[in-house]
Design a protein around this motif. Sequence first.
Motif, short mmCIF file in Angstrom:
data_model
loop_
_atom_site.label_atom_id
_atom_site.label_comp_id
_atom_site.label_asym_id
_atom_site.label_seq_id
_atom_site.Cartn_x
_atom_site.Cartn_y
_atom_site.Cartn_z
N ARG A 1 0.88 -1.25 -0.14
CA ARG A 1 0.12 0.09 -0.04
C ARG A 1 0.93 1.54 0.01
NH1 ARG A 1 -3.81 -0.94 4.96
NH2 ARG A 1 -4.49 1.14 4.73
N ILE A 2 1.86 1.32 0.91
CA ILE A 2 2.66 2.33 0.72
C ILE A 2 3.80 2.59 -0.31
CG2 ILE A 2 4.79 3.37 2.07
CD1 ILE A 2 2.22 3.64 3.78
N SER A 3 4.07 1.30 -0.86
CA SER A 3 4.64 1.32 -2.25
C SER A 3 4.11 2.03 -3.27
CB SER A 3 5.30 0.08 -2.46
OG SER A 3 6.15 -0.63 -1.51
N ARG A 4 2.62 1.79 -3.55
CA ARG A 4 1.90 2.30 -4.52
C ARG A 4 1.89 3.80 -4.42
NH1 ARG A 4 -1.41 -2.67 -3.76
NH2 ARG A 4 -2.53 -1.51 -2.08
N ILE A 5 1.63 4.13 -3.05
CA ILE A 5 1.47 5.62 -2.83
C ILE A 5 2.82 6.31 -3.32
CG2 ILE A 5 1.14 7.53 -1.11
CD1 ILE A 5 -0.40 5.89 0.39
N LEU A 6 3.88 5.80 -2.93
CA LEU A 6 5.44 6.38 -3.31
C LEU A 6 5.63 6.37 -4.81
CD1 LEU A 6 7.40 4.87 -0.23
CD2 LEU A 6 6.59 6.92 -0.58
N THR A 7 4.91 5.54 -5.38
CA THR A 7 5.18 5.29 -6.81
C THR A 7 4.04 6.03 -7.80
OG1 THR A 7 4.16 3.26 -7.09
CG2 THR A 7 6.68 3.47 -6.69
N GLN A 8 3.29 7.07 -7.16
CA GLN A 8 2.13 7.64 -7.83
C GLN A 8 2.55 8.76 -8.70
OE1 GLN A 8 -0.79 8.70 -4.83
NE2 GLN A 8 -1.75 6.70 -4.96
N GLY A 9 3.85 9.24 -8.53
CA GLY A 9 4.25 10.31 -9.27
C GLY A 9 3.53 11.58 -9.00
N LYS A 10 3.26 11.79 -7.88
CA LYS A 10 2.70 13.21 -7.29
C LYS A 10 3.74 14.06 -6.88
CE LYS A 10 -1.80 11.02 -6.12
NZ LYS A 10 -2.93 11.01 -5.16
N ASN A 11 3.52 14.97 -6.45
CA ASN A 11 4.45 16.06 -5.82
C ASN A 11 4.68 15.61 -4.46
OD1 ASN A 11 2.79 17.60 -3.64
ND2 ASN A 11 1.83 18.16 -5.65
N LYS A 12 5.92 15.92 -3.91
CA LYS A 12 6.48 15.45 -2.71
C LYS A 12 5.52 15.68 -1.61
CE LYS A 12 9.33 17.74 -0.33
NZ LYS A 12 10.32 18.62 0.24
#
Length: 485
Positions: A149-160
């Motif tokens: 779940r966290i990995s999916r969020i980290l790889t979404q390409g959104k701003n920091k």
Amino acid sequence: MQIMQQQAAKPRILIVDDDATMRLLMTETLIEDGYIIDDVDNGPAALDKVATSPPDMVLLDVKMPGMSGFEVCSKIRELTGDTSISIVMVTGLDDSESIEKAFQLGATAFETKPINCDTFQYRIQYLLKARSAIVELKQRELHLQHTERISRILTQGKNKDTILQDVLHEMLDIFSAERASILNAQDNNCTKLDIVSEALRVDCTSIADDQDTPVNNIGNEILQWSINSENPILSTYPSQIPSHDFTENNWVFHQMLKSLQVHNSHPWFLALHRSIDARPWSVTEQETYYIICLRLAGILSRYLLMEKLHNSENLLRQAQRVGHIGNWHWNVKKNKLSWSDQLFLIYGYKPISFTPTFDDFFDAVAEEDLGRLSNFRRTIFPSEESCSVEHRIKLPSGETRWVYQQAAGKLDSDGNLAEANGIVQDITDRIKKQEQEAQNNKMEAIGQLTSGVAHDFGNLMTIARGNLELLDQSFIEKYDINEEY
């Protein structure tokens, strides 16, 4: 702040039987193994115990007044929603119908009465080990689910900032936490921390509201310990403001803190807090937290590096714009030429509508300067020495500009040109200024020459005038000429 020592928790067993002698017998048999044992004599009391202090195992009598063991078993499964609590039916019933019913309601095993004291404790040990294995397997599955779940969020390409907020809110749910905070030290000594991002449960206060600065809340000793430790640091955290209601326990949090190894930066930290009423952090939670910290540190390092590169690129663009300088790179093997934005402006093209080639440099050169650039090209191609030249270019608009070019080649292992890099500076204003200065100097020289000639001519005229005056005086005296005539 008191540091909590991590230790293995002893299994908790709840004995439910209306027979006091049976409760005492089972307690005396199991107490030697160091279990934490509670006992009640009826079903409702058992459900209250399960709700307030969930046990690892329930030894449950089937036949009890009011609420049978079957009903209690069913209620426990409804209450907990999973099979993490082992329910052992201790009964004299051994018919297949009763056994099938118990298993359908969620029982884990059967133990017949009267119990065999010689084997009972070993039977319980085995069941608890099996329960621990099942729980650990489930926790491992949850661990994988949470990290995914966290990995999916980290790889979404959104701003920091958006990613950090999403991660912290997800962690509130994963760890049943009251507060999650990402902190950044302003120096390596961690004398002051900035709250980079924070997620809060409803009615929970920010870490900044407890005292003047977050570092006072956490403690510099804990921060330094976290920096030097690979594992999360567990402690209790005394809050100055209650999180939900004004009860004493809500003034204290369980804290889990870890330093984030962010490259080329002052220390970063991830802090989790939850009420002291909740259970301490489990080993699996610590492992999940550890993995999340590693991945979060990696994404932070990448974003900070990207921000640094972006800032450097902006500074380079500003410097090029101020200095009217563009740069180019030519990959000889791929025959691919790239221009900077400023170079497109110098040559009068729009980047979106023009793809440069190396021949474009020569097509734009003023005809009278072609020889200079050809010599320039012959110089940089066979060596890695830097070469420079000044020449004029013709823009698509017909305007003429002066540019200064400097370039150097790069050879491969065989001595052939692999690539070339160069800069181009628009020096039109400088050339015009030089021409204007030359014109001004020319006019000044002419003025000085004219002034000198006039001065010398004036000197000659002064002498002639003086001689004429002497001649006139001598005539008057010699011929006695009257001044009136």
